[in-house]
Write a protein that holds these residues in place. Structure first.
Motif, PDB file in Angstrom:
ATOM      1  N   ASP A 207     -16.398  53.909  62.511  1.00 43.74           N
ATOM      2  CA  ASP A 207     -14.998  53.463  62.456  1.00 43.74           C
ATOM      3  C   ASP A 207     -14.326  53.580  63.814  1.00 43.74           C
ATOM      4  O   ASP A 207     -15.005  53.588  64.847  1.00 43.74           O
ATOM      5  CB  ASP A 207     -14.257  54.256  61.373  1.00 43.74           C
ATOM      6  CG  ASP A 207     -14.423  55.767  61.556  1.00 43.74           C
ATOM      7  OD1 ASP A 207     -14.673  56.225  62.684  1.00 43.74           O
ATOM      8  OD2 ASP A 207     -14.311  56.500  60.550  1.00 43.74           O
ATOM      9  N   ARG A 261     -10.452  55.633  58.468  1.00 44.36           N
ATOM     10  CA  ARG A 261      -9.508  56.742  58.371  1.00 44.36           C
ATOM     11  C   ARG A 261      -8.710  56.903  59.662  1.00 44.36           C
ATOM     12  O   ARG A 261      -8.970  56.257  60.664  1.00 44.36           O
ATOM     13  CB  ARG A 261     -10.259  58.038  58.061  1.00 44.36           C
ATOM     14  CG  ARG A 261     -11.174  58.523  59.175  1.00 44.36           C
ATOM     15  CD  ARG A 261     -12.086  59.654  58.698  1.00 44.36           C
ATOM     16  NE  ARG A 261     -12.988  60.105  59.754  1.00 44.36           N
ATOM     17  CZ  ARG A 261     -12.838  61.223  60.459  1.00 44.36           C
ATOM     18  NH1 ARG A 261     -11.796  62.018  60.224  1.00 44.36           N
ATOM     19  NH2 ARG A 261     -13.704  61.564  61.394  1.00 44.36           N
ATOM     20  N   MET A 323      -1.481  56.546  52.436  1.00 43.34           N
ATOM     21  CA  MET A 323      -2.691  56.277  53.191  1.00 43.34           C
ATOM     22  C   MET A 323      -3.083  57.430  54.111  1.00 43.34           C
ATOM     23  O   MET A 323      -4.052  57.339  54.855  1.00 43.34           O
ATOM     24  CB  MET A 323      -2.527  54.998  54.028  1.00 43.34           C
ATOM     25  CG  MET A 323      -1.325  54.932  54.951  1.00 43.34           C
ATOM     26  SD  MET A 323      -1.384  55.908  56.492  1.00 43.34           S
ATOM     27  CE  MET A 323      -2.690  55.056  57.352  1.00 43.34           C
ATOM     28  N   LYS A 400     -10.613  52.404  52.380  1.00 42.49           N
ATOM     29  CA  LYS A 400     -10.682  52.408  53.833  1.00 42.49           C
ATOM     30  C   LYS A 400     -12.027  51.940  54.365  1.00 42.49           C
ATOM     31  O   LYS A 400     -12.115  51.504  55.519  1.00 42.49           O
ATOM     32  CB  LYS A 400     -10.357  53.811  54.359  1.00 42.49           C
ATOM     33  CG  LYS A 400      -8.903  54.198  54.131  1.00 42.49           C
ATOM     34  CD  LYS A 400      -8.622  55.665  54.407  1.00 42.49           C
ATOM     35  CE  LYS A 400      -7.161  56.000  54.088  1.00 42.49           C
ATOM     36  NZ  LYS A 400      -6.862  57.435  54.200  1.00 42.49           N
ATOM     37  N   TYR A 401     -13.077  52.031  53.540  1.00 46.36           N
ATOM     38  CA  TYR A 401     -14.421  51.767  54.044  1.00 46.36           C
ATOM     39  C   TYR A 401     -15.245  50.760  53.249  1.00 46.36           C
ATOM     40  O   TYR A 401     -16.214  50.232  53.769  1.00 46.36           O
ATOM     41  CB  TYR A 401     -15.218  53.081  54.121  1.00 46.36           C
ATOM     42  CG  TYR A 401     -14.766  53.995  55.216  1.00 46.36           C
ATOM     43  CD1 TYR A 401     -15.293  53.896  56.499  1.00 46.36           C
ATOM     44  CD2 TYR A 401     -13.790  54.956  54.994  1.00 46.36           C
ATOM     45  CE1 TYR A 401     -14.874  54.725  57.518  1.00 46.36           C
ATOM     46  CE2 TYR A 401     -13.351  55.796  56.009  1.00 46.36           C
ATOM     47  CZ  TYR A 401     -13.898  55.687  57.271  1.00 46.36           C
ATOM     48  OH  TYR A 401     -13.471  56.498  58.279  1.00 46.36           O
ATOM     49  N   TYR A 406     -11.668  43.084  55.892  1.00 46.84           N
ATOM     50  CA  TYR A 406     -10.559  43.794  56.529  1.00 46.84           C
ATOM     51  C   TYR A 406      -9.916  42.871  57.559  1.00 46.84           C
ATOM     52  O   TYR A 406     -10.532  41.908  58.026  1.00 46.84           O
ATOM     53  CB  TYR A 406     -11.057  45.084  57.187  1.00 46.84           C
ATOM     54  CG  TYR A 406     -11.518  46.113  56.184  1.00 46.84           C
ATOM     55  CD1 TYR A 406     -10.633  47.031  55.646  1.00 46.84           C
ATOM     56  CD2 TYR A 406     -12.839  46.134  55.738  1.00 46.84           C
ATOM     57  CE1 TYR A 406     -11.039  47.974  54.709  1.00 46.84           C
ATOM     58  CE2 TYR A 406     -13.262  47.067  54.792  1.00 46.84           C
ATOM     59  CZ  TYR A 406     -12.359  47.981  54.282  1.00 46.84           C
ATOM     60  OH  TYR A 406     -12.762  48.902  53.345  1.00 46.84           O
ATOM     61  N   VAL A 414      -4.138  50.472  49.629  1.00 50.25           N
ATOM     62  CA  VAL A 414      -4.719  51.622  48.931  1.00 50.25           C
ATOM     63  C   VAL A 414      -4.144  51.632  47.514  1.00 50.25           C
ATOM     64  O   VAL A 414      -2.977  51.313  47.305  1.00 50.25           O
ATOM     65  CB  VAL A 414      -4.415  52.945  49.659  1.00 50.25           C
ATOM     66  CG1 VAL A 414      -5.056  52.960  51.030  1.00 50.25           C
ATOM     67  CG2 VAL A 414      -2.919  53.195  49.790  1.00 50.25           C
TER      68      VAL A 414
END
Length: 617
Positions: A207, A261, A323, A400-401, A406, A414
């Motif tokens: 990330d 994150r 978040m 987030k992953y 994205y 979220v």
């Protein structure tokens, strides 16, 4: 009435065109913190919100993180009126007999993170923070840092924090055990994957910690280390390679991919570009590096990212605790000041005298095999299709992953009610429910591969349900193919991109068979069911779910999934409103041939690096 960022962003109104503008922006970001310094200068407590670490560590965070910007400012000759306050704070925070003592480190501890900024400052401007201290304060500071560095740091980017402390100790003539430094430098090399990419520890995710931590600290080391030429050369070469890929996590306007994150660190994401300049690494033409750096700051200057008192909020494009991470205290967002590293360079440095160059992106897809992504650029946006990564430790780690797509312009959402399936946003995701109340989405993968510019993953929302997903770019659209095998009937909801929603029903909502469409004053978002016969809706998501806009519309397609094997094919897109968006809406892509996709991966599929780490609980 639109929320006016002028009252909620210290950068608002700053044109951010010159070095002087950037310097002023840093001062404007710091000044709102002054009323919150403790009497002894060692602690900065911004509000009552808590993190998983103790209050003293949170107060140290508020004290130390601004140094990531203030230290380069001073190193580059800029004036800062409050170094005496920081000297006081360093003396009192490391004095066990002072009421503002930061507390002793006795194991892996958040203090280790924050002390890295202290070490960096000691290395860069010892004449401001070390030399003026009385001998007792010097002794206390040295003892505190040496005590902290003897413990094991977290097995990830944290290992750089000991190295940064050691740079400061060395500069100030303090003896320490150098074998610990060398050990961590070797262990950090073990995280390197190749082609410029690291992973941040033994985890199934790659990330923003790679640009704003692994490379950021590596480039600082490359600039400041004495000797160690071989490793310095390696860090610079890795950064050159990485820049070729990571530029595609940024859009033409300076926005960055909202993914993973710690996004509350905001413009820290642009710190990589500043670190290249700091270390004199011309990974791209200098005008392009400067363009990425300056546009990124300007992108953030337009967002309401601070409270009314000018203090940066926890959140992303607006204040948002949904978040946040468990390690986010009120001072956490000030890691954003890492972006100001180029202020250490004088005004006549080629970085500052270079003319900004446009990003120069085209419409071609860009495979990124290590994070398992395929990026493509549209107007004011970058979309990254994602094979899916894993983070079960963080709040909203799945969102987030593990979404399919994205975006920089549209962020991601979220979920805020895991027991209300029919109220979920599910942008960039396929949610499945077997009871109409609870739901499952992709959380991890059994396998993940990339073949050219196409992704494939196998995931299991339940132990007895298997989903295979293929993702294909079709700029400005992208296509998702799902093969779902289930022993029982399910219901599915699949979402496109979330766009900003106006008050008073001022937007256009189109709910049709096989497609959902949302149109606002600024954007158009659509999702189309190419195979599977689902119903479309433009859904008003719950507030404060999306990272970019506090109220959104998410187009979705929904329908029953019978027991057995079902094929679903979906196309999704979002663009700024206008003739280009309407033309794209009128010409959705065709469904691909599934047999051809299977043959492609049988022939060319390569495992994604992000999934090639054993699970660790």
């Amino acid at each position: 009435m639109t929320y006016d960022p002028a009252s909620a962003n210290p950068l608002f109104g700053n044109s951010l065109q010159t070095r002087a503008d950037v310097e002023q922006g840093l001062r404007d970001l710091f000044d709102p913190l002054l009323p919150y310094f403790s009497a002894g200068g060692a602690r900065v407590r911004l509000d009552g919100a808590g993190a998983h670490f103790d209050r003293a560590a949170a107060d140290l965070e508020g004290f130390a993180r601004p140094l990531w910007g203030l230290t380069p400012l001073a190193a580059g000759g800029g004036d800062f009126a409050h170094w005496e306050l920081y000297r006081q704070g360093l003396a009192n925070g490391t004095d066990p007999d002072h009421p503002e003592y930061w507390g002793e480190v006795n194991s892996t501890d958040q203090r280790m993170v924050e002390l890295a900024a202290v070490g960096f400052t000691m290395r860069m401007v010892p004449h401001l923070v070390w030399e003026p201290l009385p001998q007792k304060a010097k002794d206390n500071l040295a003892v505190y840092l040496k005590h902290a560095r003897q413990f094991d740091y977290a097995d990830n980017n944290w290992k750089f924090f000991r190295i940064l402390v050691d740079l400061g100790l060395e500069e100030c003539g303090v003896a320490f055990d150098r074998s610990l430094t060398e050990r961590y430098l070797e262990e950090l090399d073990g995280f390197y994957l190749g082609e410029g990419w690291y992973r941040d520890g033994n985890v199934r995710r790659i990330d923003h910690y790679i640009p704003f931590a692994m490379h950021f600290y590596g480039l600082i080391y490359a600039k400041l280390a004495r000797g160690d030429e071989k490793r310095v050369a390696a860090y610079k070469e890795r950064a050159k390679l990485f820049a070729q890929d990571i530029q595609h996590w940024f859009d033409e306007d300076g926005g960055t991919l909202a993914f993973g994150r710690s996004l509350t660190y905001r413009f820290a994401c642009g710190g990589f570009w500043g670190a290249l300049a700091f270390a004199d690494v011309e990974a791209l033409p200098l005008g392009k590096i400067k363009g990425h750096f300056m546009r990124h700051l300007r992108w953030w200057a337009k967002k309401p990212i601070a409270h009314g008192n000018g203090v940066l909020s926890i959140g992303y494009a607006y204040p948002n605790l949904f978040m946040s991470e468990s390690y986010n205290s009120a001072g956490s967002p000030y890691w954003a000041l890492k972006a100001f590293l180029p202020l250490a360079l004088p005004a006549d440095h080629p970085f500052w005298t270079a003319e900004e160059e446009a990003a120069g992106f085209d419409a071609a897809p860009v495979p990124l095999k290590h994070p398992g992504m395929v990026a493509f650029h549209t107007r004011g946006n970058v979309v990254a299709l994602s094979s899916g990564q894993q983070n079960w430790q963080m709040r909203a780690g799945t969102e987030k992953y593990a979404k399919f797509a994205y975006s920089s312009r549209y962020g991601f959402s979220v979920e805020v009610d895991e027991r209300s399936y029919h109220s979920g946003a599910f942008d960039g995701a396929l949610a499945l429910s077997d009871d109409g109340r609870h739901y499952r989405v992709r959380e991890t993968n059994e396998t993940a591969q990339i073949a050219g510019d196409t992704l494939h993953a196998v995931w299991k929302p339940w132990v007895d349900v298997t989903v295979e997903t293929w993702l294909l770019p079709a700029n400005p659209w992208h296509i998702r193919v799902h093969r779902i095998t289930t022993p029982r009937a399910l219901h599915g909801t699949e979402g496109g991109f979330a766009i900003d929603r106006a008050d008073l029903g001022a937007d256009t909502y189109i709910d049709e068979k096989a497609r959902g469409i949302a149109k606002s004053k600024t954007d158009l978002s659509a999702i189309v069911c190419l195979v599977g016969g689902r119903d479309g809706r433009a859904f008003r998501a719950l507030p404060n779910t999306n990272l970019i806009a506090s109220k959104t519309i998410v187009p979705q397609v929904r329908g029953d999934i019978p027991a057995g094997t079902t094929i679903l094919v979906t196309a999704a897109m979002a663009m700024p409103s206008g003739t280009d968006a309407e033309a794209a809406l009128a010409n959705p892509p065709q469904a691909p041939d599934l047999a051809a996709l299977e043959a492609l991966f049988a022939r060319e599929g390569v495992d994604v690096s992000a999934i090639l780490v054993p699970e660790r609980f």
